[in-house]
Enzyme design. Structure first.
Site, PDB file in Angstrom:
ATOM      1  N   LYS A   1     -43.158  50.849 -13.038  1.00  0.00           N
ATOM      2  CA  LYS A   1     -43.028  51.497 -11.743  1.00  0.00           C
ATOM      3  C   LYS A   1     -44.396  51.574 -11.084  1.00  0.00           C
ATOM      4  CE  LYS A   1     -43.315  55.510  -9.912  1.00  0.00           C
ATOM      5  NZ  LYS A   1     -43.749  55.151  -8.521  1.00  0.00           N
TER       6      LYS A   1
ATOM      7  N   GLY B   1     -52.620  58.260 -13.967  1.00  0.00           N
ATOM      8  CA  GLY B   1     -52.452  59.015 -12.726  1.00  0.00           C
ATOM      9  C   GLY B   1     -53.039  60.409 -12.882  1.00  0.00           C
ATOM     10  N   SER B   2     -52.503  61.341 -12.143  1.00  0.00           N
ATOM     11  CA  SER B   2     -53.063  62.689 -12.131  1.00  0.00           C
ATOM     12  C   SER B   2     -52.723  63.440 -13.413  1.00  0.00           C
ATOM     13  CB  SER B   2     -52.533  63.477 -10.927  1.00  0.00           C
ATOM     14  OG  SER B   2     -51.174  63.826 -11.126  1.00  0.00           O
ATOM     15  N   THR B   3     -53.556  64.437 -13.728  1.00  0.00           N
ATOM     16  CA  THR B   3     -53.309  65.260 -14.901  1.00  0.00           C
ATOM     17  C   THR B   3     -51.998  66.016 -14.773  1.00  0.00           C
ATOM     18  OG1 THR B   3     -55.655  65.479 -15.431  1.00  0.00           O
ATOM     19  CG2 THR B   3     -54.203  67.212 -16.232  1.00  0.00           C
TER      20      THR B   3
ATOM     21  N   THR C   1     -49.264  65.184 -13.218  1.00  0.00           N
ATOM     22  CA  THR C   1     -48.131  64.297 -13.464  1.00  0.00           C
ATOM     23  C   THR C   1     -48.068  63.877 -14.919  1.00  0.00           C
ATOM     24  OG1 THR C   1     -48.294  63.498 -11.185  1.00  0.00           O
ATOM     25  CG2 THR C   1     -47.010  62.169 -12.712  1.00  0.00           C
TER      26      THR C   1
ATOM     27  N   GLU D   1     -53.248  58.592 -19.377  1.00  0.00           N
ATOM     28  CA  GLU D   1     -54.658  58.461 -18.972  1.00  0.00           C
ATOM     29  C   GLU D   1     -54.725  59.108 -17.602  1.00  0.00           C
ATOM     30  OE1 GLU D   1     -57.633  57.693 -16.870  1.00  0.00           O
ATOM     31  OE2 GLU D   1     -56.795  55.669 -16.734  1.00  0.00           O
TER      32      GLU D   1
ATOM     33  N   CYS E   1     -60.602  56.923 -11.146  1.00  0.00           N
ATOM     34  CA  CYS E   1     -60.444  58.103 -12.006  1.00  0.00           C
ATOM     35  C   CYS E   1     -61.728  58.434 -12.754  1.00  0.00           C
ATOM     36  CB  CYS E   1     -59.282  57.913 -12.972  1.00  0.00           C
ATOM     37  SG  CYS E   1     -59.410  56.462 -14.029  1.00  0.00           S
TER      38      CYS E   1
ATOM     39  N   GLU F   1     -61.098  67.142  -8.941  1.00  0.00           N
ATOM     40  CA  GLU F   1     -61.083  65.700  -8.685  1.00  0.00           C
ATOM     41  C   GLU F   1     -60.725  65.458  -7.218  1.00  0.00           C
ATOM     42  OE1 GLU F   1     -59.594  61.700 -10.928  1.00  0.00           O
ATOM     43  OE2 GLU F   1     -58.122  63.304 -10.743  1.00  0.00           O
TER      44      GLU F   1
END
Length: 498
Positions: A191, A244-246, A248, A267, A302, A400
């Site tokens: 995805k 992606g984001s922490t 998520t 990650e 990131c 971030e």
């Protein structure tokens, strides 16, 4: 690749056609609902194409296709040398279509086309080639046993791998997951981020051309809260790899517990420190790389070196060097080779960055940048921005931002620098600048991050694992270590007559 002019890139962009349908079981198909969403060029605001908005029904179809392919062995039981040949061909097809792949990422998410053409697309080809070449060089084990016992320990593919990737490096992030998962013999359901699905869809087409069988590599564009969630909760997905984001990443770990306890390899976020000591002899090189470390890809990285700690005795002079470099890196049309920075991925991200900049002007010293700009009256562009005298507890230094915003903080001792650098919920990467070998080793050992780059920034290669600690997650991409998450250890114990 030949060097192309601004007009060359614009001409090639005008001739592009876009694949907007999902790719499931070897075919481009509409979403079951018939719904679509627009892929928008952030540099111009223009709609590139309508993209299939996949949801749970489409995820079901893709996972079922992947499972059928895995169980009948068309890829999972293909001879290692044959899988190698297919992935090597895919690497060559990416190189053959390099300009198109670069344009897709540039138009879709705003990155400089020259960066996409010289870094991202060649990197994707390289990583597919690297994992292809590893396939027939990985050996299983024979465990030590007594007479009459033979214990075989094999690495076997886990099955169906779900991969959810971000928008900042669309082709590369898809490759980091898919190349290793496919090399191990798995089926993949990818995805891509809704902001940047186009290169992943073209990659699926190239994969079929290379000889990857139908059902083995599926691409399902859609939104995180629908398609991503459905993949995370799916009872027939064996492994979920996520960048992606922490926030998520935490949701995907919850989805695992709510479903089939699938492996989840996150990650996630970062707020990487860059520490410059006064004993660094080449401060110009340090300044060059400090600017690169935060302004490359518009800061949408990131592992971006967004916290700069400079020893107080050289801080003011070093900041002046950075200001000069920032002023020389102003954004422009991503298709223009003369541009030094591209567009921010979309309006939402642009506004989020600007909120940090506006709030920061009340708490720190803005020394350059800080403005949203438009190119020919259009687009999502933010100037390279530097704040000096930032407090350690300021959101500028803690959160971030994922944009071209650098926070500068002074320090007086090595111990203070290490303490401040480690004072973060994240632990993805760090950089250290010093000509003292003992200090380089000592500081590197004491930084709680996945990668420390000494006298450079953000060092990575196919041979070394990439990933973090703390709330940057524990997933690892690249290197042979990444195969750990796409394989399971299987023991076969045989008793025989002596």
């Amino acid at each position: 690749m030949q060097e192309l002019s601004y007009q060359d890139w614009k001409s090639r962009a005008a001739q592009l056609s876009f694949r907007g349908q999902a790719f499931i079981d070897g075919k481009f198909v509409d979403a079951r609902s018939g719904r679509t969403f627009d892929s928008i060029n952030p540099a111009t605001g223009e709609v590139l194409t309508a993209v299939a908005e996949c949801a749970s029904a489409d995820i079901d179809l893709a996972v079922a296709a992947g499972r059928r392919a895995f169980e009948d062995g068309r890829w999972s039981r293909m001879a290692p040398g044959d899988r190698k040949t297919v992935l090597l061909k895919l690497a060559e097809l990416i190189r053959t279509n390099l300009e198109e792949m670069a344009l897709l990422d540039s138009l879709d998410m705003g990155k400089l086309v020259t960066d996409a053409a010289t870094i991202d697309a060649p990197g994707s080809a390289h990583f597919f080639q690297w994992y292809a070449e590893a396939i027939d060089k990985l050996y299983d084990e024979v465990a030590p046993t007594g007479p009459g016992d033979l214990a075989l320990v094999r690495r076997v593919p886990v099955g169906v791998v779900g991969a959810v990737v971000p928008w900042n490096f669309p082709l590369d992030m898809a490759t980091w997951k898919a190349a290793a998962a496919l090399a191990a013999g798995n089926s993949v359901v990818l995805k891509p981020a809704e902001q940047s699905p186009l290169s992943a869809l073209r990659l699926a087409e190239l994969a079929t051309e290379a000889g990857i069988p139908d059902g083995v590599f599926n691409v399902v564009p859609g939104f995180g809260e629908t398609a991503g969630k459905a993949l995370g909760l799916h009872m027939d997905v064996d492994c979920l790899a996520f960048t992606g984001s922490t926030a998520t990443g935490k949701m995907f770990m919850q989805y695992s517990g709510q479903s089939n306890l699938k492996q989840v390899w996150p990650e996630t976020g970062g707020k990487s420190p860059n520490i410059v000591f006064a004993d660094c002899e080449d401060l110009d090189a340090a300044a060059d790389m400090a600017a690169f470390g935060i302004f490359f890809n518009q800061g949408e990285v990131c592992s971006a070196n967004s916290r700069l700690y400079v020893e107080r005795s050289i801080k003011d002079a070093f900041v002046e060097k950075l200001i000069a470099r920032a002023r020389a890196m102003q954004p422009g049309d991503p298709l223009d080779p003369a541009s030094k920075m591209g567009a921010i991925v979309d309006e939402r991200q642009t506004q989020a960055i600007m909120r940090f900049v506006e709030a920061g002007q009340a708490t720190a010293k803005l020394v350059t940048g800080g403005e949203r700009v438009r190119i020919d009256g259009k687009g999502c562009f933010v100037q390279p921005t530097i704040f000096d005298d930032v407090r350690q507890d300021d959101p500028l230094a803690k959160d971030e931002i994922f944009g071209p915003v650098l926070s500068v903080l002074p320090f007086d001792s090595e111990a203070e620098a290490v303490s401040m650098a480690n004072d973060s919920i994240y632990g993805l990467a760090a950089s250290v600048w010093t000509d003292n070998l003992s200090r380089a080793c000592r500081v590197s050992e004491n930084l709680h991050v996945g990668t420390v780059s000494v006298n450079t920034v953000d060092a990575l290669s196919a041979q070394t694992p990439f990933g973090g600690m703390k709330q940057s997650g524990f997933g690892r991409d690249l290197s042979l270590h990444s195969l750990d998450k796409y394989t399971a250890l299987k023991t076969t114990w045989i008793k025989y007559k002596t």
